[in-house]
Design a protein around this motif. Structure first.
Motif, PDB file in Angstrom:
ATOM      1  N   LEU A 152      25.350 -67.085 -37.507  1.00 14.96           N
ATOM      2  CA  LEU A 152      26.168 -65.892 -37.331  1.00 14.96           C
ATOM      3  C   LEU A 152      25.536 -64.966 -36.294  1.00 14.96           C
ATOM      4  N   ARG A 153      24.219 -64.952 -36.293  1.00 12.02           N
ATOM      5  CA  ARG A 153      23.496 -64.096 -35.363  1.00 12.02           C
ATOM      6  C   ARG A 153      23.462 -64.719 -33.962  1.00 12.02           C
ATOM      7  N   ARG A 154      23.137 -66.017 -33.884  1.00 16.31           N
ATOM      8  CA  ARG A 154      22.882 -66.660 -32.608  1.00 16.31           C
ATOM      9  C   ARG A 154      24.179 -67.027 -31.879  1.00 16.31           C
ATOM     10  N   ILE A 155      25.120 -67.616 -32.614  1.00 20.26           N
ATOM     11  CA  ILE A 155      26.386 -68.046 -32.010  1.00 20.26           C
ATOM     12  C   ILE A 155      27.456 -66.965 -32.194  1.00 20.26           C
ATOM     13  N   GLY A 156      27.361 -66.255 -33.304  1.00 17.28           N
ATOM     14  CA  GLY A 156      28.311 -65.177 -33.552  1.00 17.28           C
ATOM     15  C   GLY A 156      29.470 -65.572 -34.445  1.00 17.28           C
ATOM     16  N   VAL A 157      29.561 -66.869 -34.768  1.00 20.15           N
ATOM     17  CA  VAL A 157      30.684 -67.306 -35.596  1.00 20.15           C
ATOM     18  C   VAL A 157      30.290 -68.540 -36.394  1.00 20.15           C
ATOM     19  N   MET A 158      30.761 -68.593 -37.649  1.00 21.93           N
ATOM     20  CA  MET A 158      30.627 -69.823 -38.432  1.00 21.93           C
ATOM     21  C   MET A 158      31.826 -69.931 -39.355  1.00 21.93           C
ATOM     22  N   LEU A 159      32.359 -71.149 -39.435  1.00 25.81           N
ATOM     23  CA  LEU A 159      33.521 -71.411 -40.288  1.00 25.81           C
ATOM     24  C   LEU A 159      33.025 -72.077 -41.559  1.00 25.81           C
ATOM     25  N   LEU A 160      33.273 -71.437 -42.690  1.00 19.84           N
ATOM     26  CA  LEU A 160      32.860 -72.006 -43.976  1.00 19.84           C
ATOM     27  C   LEU A 160      34.057 -72.744 -44.569  1.00 19.84           C
ATOM     28  N   LYS A 161      33.844 -74.004 -44.967  1.00 18.41           N
ATOM     29  CA  LYS A 161      34.962 -74.874 -45.363  1.00 18.41           C
ATOM     30  C   LYS A 161      35.049 -75.024 -46.881  1.00 18.41           C
ATOM     31  N   ASN A 162      36.290 -75.279 -47.317  1.00 18.02           N
ATOM     32  CA  ASN A 162      36.567 -75.675 -48.703  1.00 18.02           C
ATOM     33  C   ASN A 162      36.230 -74.634 -49.765  1.00 18.02           C
ATOM     34  N   ALA A 163      36.500 -73.384 -49.460  1.00 16.88           N
ATOM     35  CA  ALA A 163      36.415 -72.359 -50.507  1.00 16.88           C
ATOM     36  C   ALA A 163      37.661 -72.523 -51.384  1.00 16.88           C
ATOM     37  N   PRO A 164      37.577 -72.128 -52.644  1.00 17.53           N
ATOM     38  CA  PRO A 164      38.794 -72.141 -53.476  1.00 17.53           C
ATOM     39  C   PRO A 164      39.864 -71.276 -52.808  1.00 17.53           C
ATOM     40  N   ALA A 165      41.136 -71.762 -52.826  1.00 15.38           N
ATOM     41  CA  ALA A 165      42.211 -71.027 -52.143  1.00 15.38           C
ATOM     42  C   ALA A 165      42.756 -69.934 -53.054  1.00 15.38           C
ATOM     43  N   GLU A 166      41.892 -69.018 -53.442  1.00 15.17           N
ATOM     44  CA  GLU A 166      42.309 -67.884 -54.280  1.00 15.17           C
ATOM     45  C   GLU A 166      41.423 -66.684 -53.961  1.00 15.17           C
ATOM     46  N   LYS A 167      41.890 -65.511 -54.328  1.00 15.04           N
ATOM     47  CA  LYS A 167      41.145 -64.295 -54.031  1.00 15.04           C
ATOM     48  C   LYS A 167      39.764 -64.314 -54.692  1.00 15.04           C
ATOM     49  N   GLY A 168      38.863 -63.483 -54.180  1.00 14.30           N
ATOM     50  CA  GLY A 168      37.544 -63.342 -54.813  1.00 14.30           C
ATOM     51  C   GLY A 168      36.422 -64.067 -54.089  1.00 14.30           C
ATOM     52  N   GLN A 169      36.761 -64.839 -53.040  1.00  7.53           N
ATOM     53  CA  GLN A 169      35.721 -65.650 -52.377  1.00  7.53           C
ATOM     54  C   GLN A 169      34.891 -64.818 -51.398  1.00  7.53           C
ATOM     55  N   VAL A 170      35.536 -63.924 -50.661  1.00  9.57           N
ATOM     56  CA  VAL A 170      34.740 -63.093 -49.735  1.00  9.57           C
ATOM     57  C   VAL A 170      33.796 -62.178 -50.521  1.00  9.57           C
ATOM     58  N   ALA A 171      34.225 -61.810 -51.725  1.00  8.46           N
ATOM     59  CA  ALA A 171      33.346 -60.990 -52.585  1.00  8.46           C
ATOM     60  C   ALA A 171      32.080 -61.768 -52.929  1.00  8.46           C
ATOM     61  N   LYS A 172      32.215 -63.088 -53.138  1.00  4.32           N
ATOM     62  CA  LYS A 172      31.034 -63.911 -53.448  1.00  4.32           C
ATOM     63  C   LYS A 172      30.078 -63.960 -52.253  1.00  4.32           C
ATOM     64  N   LEU A 173      30.646 -64.020 -51.043  1.00  4.26           N
ATOM     65  CA  LEU A 173      29.787 -64.006 -49.850  1.00  4.26           C
ATOM     66  C   LEU A 173      29.074 -62.663 -49.738  1.00  4.26           C
ATOM     67  N   GLY A 174      29.791 -61.600 -50.122  1.00  2.00           N
ATOM     68  CA  GLY A 174      29.181 -60.266 -50.136  1.00  2.00           C
ATOM     69  C   GLY A 174      27.989 -60.221 -51.075  1.00  2.00           C
ATOM     70  N   GLU A 175      28.158 -60.832 -52.251  1.00  2.18           N
ATOM     71  CA  GLU A 175      27.047 -60.886 -53.210  1.00  2.18           C
ATOM     72  C   GLU A 175      25.899 -61.714 -52.670  1.00  2.18           C
ATOM     73  N   ARG A 176      26.238 -62.730 -51.906  1.00  2.00           N
ATOM     74  CA  ARG A 176      25.198 -63.607 -51.336  1.00  2.00           C
ATOM     75  C   ARG A 176      24.306 -62.808 -50.385  1.00  2.00           C
ATOM     76  N   ILE A 177      24.958 -61.893 -49.649  1.00  2.00           N
ATOM     77  CA  ILE A 177      24.190 -61.038 -48.734  1.00  2.00           C
ATOM     78  C   ILE A 177      23.506 -59.921 -49.523  1.00  2.00           C
ATOM     79  N   GLY A 178      24.229 -59.333 -50.417  1.00  2.00           N
ATOM     80  CA  GLY A 178      23.752 -58.180 -51.178  1.00  2.00           C
ATOM     81  C   GLY A 178      24.957 -57.399 -51.668  1.00  2.00           C
ATOM     82  N   TYR A 179      25.664 -56.845 -50.721  1.00  2.00           N
ATOM     83  CA  TYR A 179      26.906 -56.140 -51.027  1.00  2.00           C
ATOM     84  C   TYR A 179      27.751 -56.048 -49.770  1.00  2.00           C
ATOM     85  N   LEU A 180      29.043 -55.773 -49.981  1.00  2.00           N
ATOM     86  CA  LEU A 180      30.005 -55.650 -48.872  1.00  2.00           C
ATOM     87  C   LEU A 180      30.017 -54.215 -48.369  1.00  2.00           C
TER      88      LEU A 180
END
Ligand code: NM2
Ligand code: AKG
Ligand code: FE2
Ligand code: ZN
Length: 440
Positions: A197-225
């Motif tokens: 994300l830092r070096r190239i500026g973009v990354m596509l994450l594949k096969n997340a469940p097709a329902e709400k709540g997934q970006v929130a999980k990535l936020g938790e992975r970092i710390g918070y949104l």
């Protein structure tokens, strides 16, 4: 932990600019009283250095009162200078430094910027500085070497701390991908995600469940949104009475999100829950790379976009009511003239434009030149997100857009989005690096 200096390690004593090499076996410290009570605090050494730093061996030290500097000579033939004031400021003893917080206790009010040194004692792995008031500061050789003021060291260190090296790309880029699951569950994959994300500026994450709540999980992975007026997460859908052009089925030309904020979000997460049957393709471009092309091809346009402040505005109601105003240069440079941030969303660029009237046309002309370069086939990537794709990108660097789509009743296109901040993402990246590799 307190311990006295083992005598066998004392190889040099310095009195006011005079280096005295002690003959083997001689252990006379010049202040005998001090000798018996010379209790020296062993500075907190981060695990990182213990694990993988090569041992820096001190050959000798010299103190130069005129320059108010101590020079450490290393066994590899190099030497480093450390100003007295900096050494006193960074005393690692419990009186001056709270090791549990890794933070300075010594207030600037108590720092004598013209402090002198009474003596310096060195072993091969540390120096001890005795100050005129008999306060003693001890510094580990690796700790000192890491903090060298040499230009090359500083440059490398800043690059490591902030990962400032970017890799330019055009339409030839194969967008880097990773498994959404693995980013959440595997530290190495999470680390690669943030690095990419830092070096190239973009990354596509594949096969997340097709329902709400997934970006929130990535936020938790970092710390918070990052919370904004559009909410902690937001739904990109064709909405009646849309409070933002993103919430229609119209085309979105290349933009960065939220220049109406003076600190636009550093990172954007866009999760495709349901793609449009027809249209809705995503477009992305490396805004830094194209800005550098503009610098070469059209220096006047580049100068205009890096100097004129443009007004942005955004008002409405969502998380709560809002009425934002901001000012940005379209292309931000750092103090070295390096492109570091793009701020542009044509939708929220204000009709209020705070420039002398004769600059209006040149500005539009410059902006048009920059945008035309972005839309060149060699720069622009167009692709269609699938259900379960999460597009993550550097919103300070990458401009994104979408083609219009046909909105169908009942089965419409749906993305869920969120923002995160670079400080927090870089923090997570450093913590992961420390945990995985002990911070080389
Ligand atoms: C997608 N949304 C509505 C949260 C923000 C759009 C970006 C902008 O208005 O600059
Ligand atoms: O709908 C899209 O594909 C992108 C939407 C967008 O740019 C945004 O929400 O900021
Ligand atoms: Fe956007
Ligand atoms: Zn101290």
């Amino acid at each position: 932990m307190w311990r006295s200096i083992p005598k066998c390690l004392i190889n040099n004593i310095i009195f006011r600019n005079r280096v005295q090499r002690l003959p083997a076996g001689q252990n006379s410290l010049c202040r005998p009283k001090q000798e018996v009570s010379l209790q020296i605090y062993r500075p907190h050494t981060p695990t990182a250095f213990k694990i993988s730093m090569p041992i820096s061996v001190i050959e000798k030290v010299e103190a130069f009162d005129k320059q108010r500097c101590i020079t450490v000579h290393w066994d590899d033939g190099n030497h480093s200078q450390y100003p007295y004031v900096w050494l006193r400021d960074n005393c690692q003893c419990p009186q001056c430094f709270l090791s549990s917080a890794k933070a300075r206790k010594l207030p600037i009010e108590d720092l004598d910027v013209n402090i002198s040194v009474e003596k310096v004692i060195s072993t091969d792995s540390k120096i001890s500085v005795v100050w005129p008031d008999q306060h003693i500061s001890e510094f580990d050789s690796n700790w000192l070497k890491t903090r060298s003021f040499a230009q090359t060291t500083r440059k490398e260190r800043q690059q490591k701390l902030f990962l400032t090296d970017r890799q330019n790309w055009g339409s030839e880029l194969q967008i880097p991908t990773a498994s959404f699951e693995e980013v959440l569950d595997n530290d190495e994959v999470a680390y690669q995600w943030l690095k990419t994300l830092r070096r190239i500026g973009v990354m596509l994450l594949k096969n997340a469940p097709a329902e709400k709540g997934q970006v929130a999980k990535l936020g938790e992975r970092i710390g918070y949104l990052r919370l904004t007026f559009y909410g902690l997460t937001w739904q990109v859908e064709d909405k009646a009475g849309a409070n933002n052009v993103a919430y229609t089925s119209g085309k979105l030309s290349l933009h960065t999100d939220y220049p109406a904020l003076h600190r636009p979000p550093g990172i954007q997460l866009l999760h495709c829950i349901k793609p449009a049957e027809i249209g809705g393709e995503t477009q992305i471009v490396d805004g830094f790379h194209v800005a550098n092309q503009l610098r070469q091809l059209n220096p006047d346009a580049f100068r205009i976009l890096t100097s004129i402040f443009v007004d942005f505005t955004d008002s409405g109601v969502d998380y709560c009511d809002f009425s934002l105003q901001s000012k940005h240069r379209i292309i931000d440079l750092d103090h070295n003239g390096k492109v570091v941030q793009i701020n542009f969303n044509n939708a929220t660029r204000d009709s209020i434009f705070d420039v002398p009237v004769e600059l209006v046309h040149p500005f539009f002309s410059a902006l048009k030149d920059y945008m035309n370069l972005m839309y060149k086939p060699e720069n622009l990537i167009t692709f269609k997100m699938e259900a379960g794709d999460v597009l993550t990108f550097d919103n300070w660097r990458i401009l994104h857009g979408r083609q219009n789509y046909i909105s169908t009743v009942g089965s419409s296109r749906h993305l869920e989005g969120a923002y995160a901040s670079w400080d927090e993402a870089m923090s997570r990246l450093r913590c992961l690096e420390q945990a995985l590799y002990g911070n080389k």
